[in-house]
Design a protein around this motif. Structure first.
Motif, PDB file in Angstrom:
ATOM      1  N   VAL A 183       3.934  10.880  -7.953  1.00  0.00           N
ATOM      2  CA  VAL A 183       3.796   9.521  -7.438  1.00  0.00           C
ATOM      3  C   VAL A 183       2.327   9.297  -7.097  1.00  0.00           C
ATOM      4  CG1 VAL A 183       4.385   7.931  -5.574  1.00  0.00           C
ATOM      5  CG2 VAL A 183       6.148   9.434  -6.550  1.00  0.00           C
ATOM      6  N   GLY A 184       1.724   8.306  -7.726  1.00  0.00           N
ATOM      7  CA  GLY A 184       0.322   7.998  -7.466  1.00  0.00           C
ATOM      8  C   GLY A 184       0.188   6.737  -6.628  1.00  0.00           C
ATOM      9  N   VAL A 185      -1.053   6.353  -6.358  1.00  0.00           N
ATOM     10  CA  VAL A 185      -1.325   5.140  -5.594  1.00  0.00           C
ATOM     11  C   VAL A 185      -2.225   4.235  -6.432  1.00  0.00           C
ATOM     12  CG1 VAL A 185      -2.442   4.185  -3.536  1.00  0.00           C
ATOM     13  CG2 VAL A 185      -1.149   6.326  -3.380  1.00  0.00           C
ATOM     14  N   ASN A 186      -1.830   2.959  -6.551  1.00  0.00           N
ATOM     15  CA  ASN A 186      -2.670   1.955  -7.200  1.00  0.00           C
ATOM     16  C   ASN A 186      -2.812   0.772  -6.242  1.00  0.00           C
ATOM     17  OD1 ASN A 186      -3.949   0.071  -8.728  1.00  0.00           O
ATOM     18  ND2 ASN A 186      -2.448   0.044 -10.412  1.00  0.00           N
ATOM     19  N   ARG A 187      -3.880   0.802  -5.465  1.00  0.00           N
ATOM     20  CA  ARG A 187      -4.092  -0.242  -4.446  1.00  0.00           C
ATOM     21  C   ARG A 187      -5.507  -0.782  -4.618  1.00  0.00           C
ATOM     22  NH1 ARG A 187      -2.451   2.718  -0.229  1.00  0.00           N
ATOM     23  NH2 ARG A 187      -4.606   3.037   0.431  1.00  0.00           N
ATOM     24  N   GLN A 188      -5.734  -1.370  -5.791  1.00  0.00           N
ATOM     25  CA  GLN A 188      -7.074  -1.868  -6.097  1.00  0.00           C
ATOM     26  C   GLN A 188      -7.429  -3.057  -5.199  1.00  0.00           C
ATOM     27  OE1 GLN A 188      -8.146  -1.921 -10.413  1.00  0.00           O
ATOM     28  NE2 GLN A 188      -6.042  -1.182 -10.705  1.00  0.00           N
ATOM     29  N   SER A 189      -8.721  -3.229  -5.026  1.00  0.00           N
ATOM     30  CA  SER A 189      -9.234  -4.164  -4.031  1.00  0.00           C
ATOM     31  C   SER A 189      -8.778  -5.606  -4.256  1.00  0.00           C
ATOM     32  CB  SER A 189     -10.766  -4.118  -4.045  1.00  0.00           C
ATOM     33  OG  SER A 189     -11.267  -4.733  -2.877  1.00  0.00           O
TER      34      SER A 189
ATOM     35  N   GLY B  71     -16.210   5.001   9.543  1.00  0.00           N
ATOM     36  CA  GLY B  71     -15.470   4.178   8.584  1.00  0.00           C
ATOM     37  C   GLY B  71     -15.382   4.791   7.215  1.00  0.00           C
ATOM     38  N   SER B  72     -14.779   4.036   6.330  1.00  0.00           N
ATOM     39  CA  SER B  72     -14.631   4.353   4.919  1.00  0.00           C
ATOM     40  C   SER B  72     -13.894   3.165   4.289  1.00  0.00           C
ATOM     41  CB  SER B  72     -13.875   5.671   4.726  1.00  0.00           C
ATOM     42  OG  SER B  72     -14.028   6.157   3.396  1.00  0.00           O
ATOM     43  N   HIS B  73     -12.936   3.390   3.405  1.00  0.00           N
ATOM     44  CA  HIS B  73     -12.270   2.279   2.712  1.00  0.00           C
ATOM     45  C   HIS B  73     -10.816   2.631   2.455  1.00  0.00           C
ATOM     46  CE1 HIS B  73     -12.061   4.467  -1.169  1.00  0.00           C
ATOM     47  NE2 HIS B  73     -13.090   5.109  -0.670  1.00  0.00           N
ATOM     48  N   ILE B  74      -9.991   1.603   2.230  1.00  0.00           N
ATOM     49  CA  ILE B  74      -8.588   1.870   1.877  1.00  0.00           C
ATOM     50  C   ILE B  74      -8.229   1.306   0.499  1.00  0.00           C
ATOM     51  CG2 ILE B  74      -7.855   1.962   4.293  1.00  0.00           C
ATOM     52  CD1 ILE B  74      -6.490  -0.797   3.824  1.00  0.00           C
ATOM     53  N   ASP B  75      -9.199   0.724  -0.215  1.00  0.00           N
ATOM     54  CA  ASP B  75      -8.894   0.324  -1.599  1.00  0.00           C
ATOM     55  C   ASP B  75      -8.894   1.589  -2.462  1.00  0.00           C
ATOM     56  OD1 ASP B  75     -11.853   0.383  -1.268  1.00  0.00           O
ATOM     57  OD2 ASP B  75     -11.860  -0.159  -3.386  1.00  0.00           O
ATOM     58  N   SER B  76      -8.238   1.536  -3.612  1.00  0.00           N
ATOM     59  CA  SER B  76      -8.114   2.729  -4.458  1.00  0.00           C
ATOM     60  C   SER B  76      -8.412   2.389  -5.911  1.00  0.00           C
ATOM     61  CB  SER B  76      -6.693   3.305  -4.366  1.00  0.00           C
ATOM     62  OG  SER B  76      -5.830   2.664  -5.292  1.00  0.00           O
ATOM     63  N   VAL B  77      -8.571   3.456  -6.733  1.00  0.00           N
ATOM     64  CA  VAL B  77      -8.618   3.265  -8.185  1.00  0.00           C
ATOM     65  C   VAL B  77      -7.181   3.057  -8.674  1.00  0.00           C
ATOM     66  CG1 VAL B  77     -10.729   4.623  -8.445  1.00  0.00           C
ATOM     67  CG2 VAL B  77      -8.498   5.758  -8.617  1.00  0.00           C
ATOM     68  N   ALA B  78      -7.015   2.911  -9.988  1.00  0.00           N
ATOM     69  CA  ALA B  78      -5.681   2.606 -10.543  1.00  0.00           C
ATOM     70  C   ALA B  78      -4.768   3.838 -10.554  1.00  0.00           C
ATOM     71  CB  ALA B  78      -5.821   2.057 -11.960  1.00  0.00           C
ATOM     72  N   THR B  79      -5.368   5.016 -10.529  1.00  0.00           N
ATOM     73  CA  THR B  79      -4.582   6.263 -10.605  1.00  0.00           C
ATOM     74  C   THR B  79      -5.015   7.176  -9.458  1.00  0.00           C
ATOM     75  OG1 THR B  79      -6.273   7.283 -12.007  1.00  0.00           O
ATOM     76  CG2 THR B  79      -4.458   6.159 -13.122  1.00  0.00           C
ATOM     77  N   ALA B  80      -4.736   6.785  -8.236  1.00  0.00           N
ATOM     78  CA  ALA B  80      -5.291   7.476  -7.074  1.00  0.00           C
ATOM     79  C   ALA B  80      -4.264   8.347  -6.371  1.00  0.00           C
ATOM     80  CB  ALA B  80      -5.869   6.450  -6.094  1.00  0.00           C
ATOM     81  N   GLY B  81      -4.791   9.108  -5.399  1.00  0.00           N
ATOM     82  CA  GLY B  81      -3.949   9.865  -4.483  1.00  0.00           C
ATOM     83  C   GLY B  81      -3.937   9.181  -3.118  1.00  0.00           C
TER      84      GLY B  81
ATOM     85  N   VAL C 297     -16.641   1.771  16.862  1.00  0.00           N
ATOM     86  CA  VAL C 297     -16.071   0.787  15.940  1.00  0.00           C
ATOM     87  C   VAL C 297     -15.631   1.478  14.652  1.00  0.00           C
ATOM     88  CG1 VAL C 297     -16.572  -1.239  14.511  1.00  0.00           C
ATOM     89  CG2 VAL C 297     -17.394  -1.138  16.885  1.00  0.00           C
ATOM     90  N   ILE C 298     -14.399   1.171  14.250  1.00  0.00           N
ATOM     91  CA  ILE C 298     -13.902   1.630  12.949  1.00  0.00           C
ATOM     92  C   ILE C 298     -14.178   0.536  11.921  1.00  0.00           C
ATOM     93  CG2 ILE C 298     -11.879   2.339  11.614  1.00  0.00           C
ATOM     94  CD1 ILE C 298     -10.525   3.111  14.222  1.00  0.00           C
ATOM     95  N   ALA C 299     -14.683   0.914  10.726  1.00  0.00           N
ATOM     96  CA  ALA C 299     -14.906  -0.052   9.645  1.00  0.00           C
ATOM     97  C   ALA C 299     -14.129   0.376   8.400  1.00  0.00           C
ATOM     98  CB  ALA C 299     -16.390  -0.156   9.321  1.00  0.00           C
ATOM     99  N   ALA C 300     -13.368  -0.569   7.830  1.00  0.00           N
ATOM    100  CA  ALA C 300     -12.712  -0.341   6.536  1.00  0.00           C
ATOM    101  C   ALA C 300     -13.336  -1.313   5.535  1.00  0.00           C
ATOM    102  CB  ALA C 300     -11.202  -0.566   6.650  1.00  0.00           C
ATOM    103  N   PHE C 301     -14.251  -0.781   4.727  1.00  0.00           N
ATOM    104  CA  PHE C 301     -15.065  -1.626   3.850  1.00  0.00           C
ATOM    105  C   PHE C 301     -14.301  -2.073   2.598  1.00  0.00           C
ATOM    106  CE2 PHE C 301     -18.213   0.822   6.288  1.00  0.00           C
ATOM    107  CZ  PHE C 301     -19.010  -0.210   6.754  1.00  0.00           C
ATOM    108  N   THR C 302     -14.609  -3.277   2.136  1.00  0.00           N
ATOM    109  CA  THR C 302     -13.948  -3.882   0.974  1.00  0.00           C
ATOM    110  C   THR C 302     -14.514  -3.342  -0.344  1.00  0.00           C
ATOM    111  OG1 THR C 302     -13.465  -5.908   2.188  1.00  0.00           O
ATOM    112  CG2 THR C 302     -13.562  -6.082  -0.222  1.00  0.00           C
ATOM    113  N   GLU C 303     -13.620  -3.119  -1.332  1.00  0.00           N
ATOM    114  CA  GLU C 303     -14.011  -2.753  -2.715  1.00  0.00           C
ATOM    115  C   GLU C 303     -15.078  -1.658  -2.760  1.00  0.00           C
ATOM    116  OE1 GLU C 303     -13.164  -2.469  -5.664  1.00  0.00           O
ATOM    117  OE2 GLU C 303     -14.005  -3.915  -7.091  1.00  0.00           O
ATOM    118  N   GLU C 304     -14.716  -0.484  -2.208  1.00  0.00           N
ATOM    119  CA  GLU C 304     -15.637   0.645  -2.328  1.00  0.00           C
ATOM    120  C   GLU C 304     -15.580   1.224  -3.730  1.00  0.00           C
ATOM    121  OE1 GLU C 304     -16.963   4.848  -2.343  1.00  0.00           O
ATOM    122  OE2 GLU C 304     -14.965   4.065  -2.788  1.00  0.00           O
ATOM    123  N   GLU C 305     -14.383   1.185  -4.343  1.00  0.00           N
ATOM    124  CA  GLU C 305     -14.217   1.863  -5.638  1.00  0.00           C
ATOM    125  C   GLU C 305     -14.939   1.152  -6.777  1.00  0.00           C
ATOM    126  OE1 GLU C 305     -13.268   4.719  -5.891  1.00  0.00           O
ATOM    127  OE2 GLU C 305     -11.780   5.198  -4.373  1.00  0.00           O
TER     128      GLU C 305
END
Lengths: 431, 431
Positions: free
Chosen positions: A42-48, A96-106, A136-144
């Motif tokens: 099971v992969g993750v696809n959560r593109q920005s 911070g970091s990001h929560i967007d993913s590539v199309a075939t992510a973990g 402050v926590i930052a979740a940046f947009t479209e890192e991938e």
């Protein structure tokens, strides 16, 4: 920030909740989950800026609010959660970091840094610890950068390298505009996108490589990020009938694309460009029919190098090779478009030392290493003292693949170091 | 059919109407017309069983009926128009080709053979000429093979090489089934698909190559069709992060695809395989992201050779190269699928001579040449004496491209030869 920092800061190891951290990682990973045919996992696809990304964002915002954070969204859709400090006017500490993913992510890429910082906040709350500086926590947009073609997009605009207008006008393969999609998912915020420089920025991330596993460390301190160059190459040939057109009369855009791909690997194998890594991830031909010589081929070239000089030489080699293609096939036209280019970015020695001292306080042995991947930290490093903490990956550190995996213990170790480092930095006086 | 035929048959040159022929070609070309960005010209995209194809079919049926032909549609959607003969029970003479097109086509490929045969019927009507044998025009379904992956599909089923079930179950890239699409456009007929062998089959077609132009002939007599081999090659690698995965740990499906493309061209340039032509028209990688090593690459390999022995040797070379790829990248998996394979097909000497004699009657010098492209004629050749007439193309005979062009005079010359040949064959007694 100076090297004397670790001695100046108090030893103050923070205890976090590994199970709560893991549960949050697994819950977020259910959003955008898909059955991956290539791996059977099971992969993750959560593109920005997709619906899945929006659902993940709403979950994160809810968790931040439940942790008592003041949530704001900036004009790029980046999500900030602020925990007030005893001295609110002092420059804040950002993680911070990001929560967007590539199309075939973990489940880990980016998410560990964001949900790990959230776990730190939850642990500070549980322990009733107040910090001198706000955190402050930052979740940046479209890192991938996989959907709109420019990676570290949110952090690059926040740090002032790219403009808001540039970002808004980017379009995805379907022709959808970044600004419109941001509006559509309801995450175009009103917080001004340009970031006030924080006192320090710390990002925890999976290594996405094999070094920590090979050397036997759960956690590493990152000294910097290698130079990255992305180009899109479009080759214009001439469509012709496969069965009748004599070879010498062909202008075969697909053949030219193949020659580029093979040459790029030869550049790596030659050893002439130090620790160059080169990848052609995207290739298409048009019209894409078995019996028609392609009149058009498109490919992307991703070059990475820890040394700016080697990178420049590798780019010059590629440019010369592209310039030489029409000589092989008269009439061929070569078009290149710069998608991304970042120089090698060194991280702040003081923040590195703060992280190393924190690992020491926790009794965790660490090593220093360079990042092969691009991260939001390299953008924020332009405006604030910055460093990263890497967590060991399994399976040679494979990432951008459903096989991406770091153990619960290793994730907990990395986040304990993150928390202790944030705590240490949050007590610092201004220099 | 024997070489003595030309002397046995009467000299009987048929006059056709070049302007009417040209007007019909241009009118059909408006259906599926599009502005082609690569050439700046108006091209034709009338792929099989699309709405555009259906509109073209309806126009053809109307024209056939206006010419007094009895129209029937077979189970594959192939359109037949019959002009009765004085001796209706004698085996008929068939002339045909196709009106489906590739995605980036011109106005002539296939259409010249069908509308040319229609022009012959119109001219026979105008001249009040009755023929001994019936004459039937055939417009075969999905000759190009670009939508459902198998070319000469309609004629191959009509001649009994492929089954109706095989054809119906073919799917296009969108997953649409041939049988369903045939039903959808309303051209699934009830005429039994297996063809009663005609007395002879003659197909006029543009050369789609440079030979006639180079040799200075408007019209050529085709001696046969070269062998054709289509394969789809799928390469399975492993998705991995472009920035961090060491080169030696990569299984790069895109690189392997590029190596295949380059090798296929080397096979041609080596000269080891006679007059081999090789084309890789379709290439894709997945997930197709700049920062992800492709876990999958797909390509098509189109091989053509006038000699079956050279073709077999070339296919063996390609197979050996594919087998060797995993040695270069351990873990790579190679999958091949046969899309099409036809042996070299020699045409009937008697029908060739009938066409040559007809050209002579018209005062047209001709040459004999082999076809580089596949045609419906090679399928019908399996059940009936068959030959083809080629018409000179401009711009090195470029085809499958909006620049495809044959002059009105050359088209008229080819169709005059077609008509005179049909007239000659239609008077023949049974052997």
């Amino acid at each position: 920030m100076t090297d004397t920092l670790p001695t100046r800061a108090p030893s103050n190891a923070l205890a976090i909740d590994p199970d709560r951290l893991w549960a949050s990682l697994m819950e977020l990973a259910r959003i955008g989950a898909y059955d991956d045919p290539a791996t059977g996992l099971v992969g993750v696809n959560r593109q920005s800026l997709t619906d899945a990304d929006a659902e993940g964002r709403r979950l994160l915002v809810r968790w931040m609010e439940e942790a008592g954070l003041e949530v704001t969204i900036d004009e790029m859709g980046t999500i900030f959660g602020r925990r007030e400090g005893l001295e609110p006017d002092l420059a804040l500490i950002m993680a911070g970091s990001h929560i967007d993913s590539v199309a075939t992510a973990g489940a880990f890429d980016g998410c560990l840094g964001v949900l790990g910082a959230l776990e730190v906040i939850r642990s500070l709350n549980d322990a009733g610890i107040a910090t001198r500086r706000p955190i402050v926590i930052a979740a940046f947009t479209e890192e991938e950068g996989v959907r709109f073609g420019t990676d570290m997009l949110g952090s690059a605009v926040a740090a002032g390298r790219l403009t808001l207008e540039y970002a808004y006008d980017l379009v995805d393969d379907a022709g959808l505009r970044f600004g419109d999609e941001l509006e559509r998912i309801g995450f175009r915020g009103d917080r001004p996108v340009r970031l006030d420089p924080p006192h320090a920025y710390v990002e925890c991330h999976i290594e996405q490589g094999p070094v920590l596993a090979q050397e036997g460390y759960a956690v590493g301190i990152v000294t910097g990020v290698q130079a990255i160059s992305w180009q899109k190459v479009t080759l214009h040939g001439r469509a012709a009938h496969a069965g009748t057109t004599p070879t010498e009369l062909r202008i075969d855009a697909g053949l030219a694309a193949a020659q580029v791909i093979v040459h790029v690997r030869e550049m790596v194998d030659s050893g002439r460009y130090g620790r160059l890594r080169a990848t052609v991830g995207h290739v298409t031909t048009s019209p894409g029919l078995p019996s028609v010589v392609p009149d058009r081929a498109e490919l992307t070239v991703d070059l990475r190098n820890p040394d700016d000089g080697h990178m420049a030489a590798a780019e010059a080699d590629l440019a010369a090779f592209l310039d030489g293609l029409p000589a092989r096939q008269p009439g061929l036209r070569v078009e290149t478009k710069r998608m991304a280019k970042t120089r090698q970015v060194p991280f702040d020695p003081g923040v590195q030392d703060a992280a190393a001292a924190s690992a020491h306080d926790l009794g965790l042995p660490t090593m220093r290493l360079m990042s092969g991947a691009g991260h939001d930290a390299q953008e924020i490093a332009a405006i604030a003292p910055t460093a990263m903490i890497f967590v060991r990956g399994q399976h040679d550190g494979i990432s951008h693949n459903p096989r991406e995996y770091s153990t619960p213990d290793d994730c907990a170790a990395g986040i304990a170091v993150l928390g202790t480092t944030l705590l240490r930095l949050a007590e610092e006086a201004d220099a």
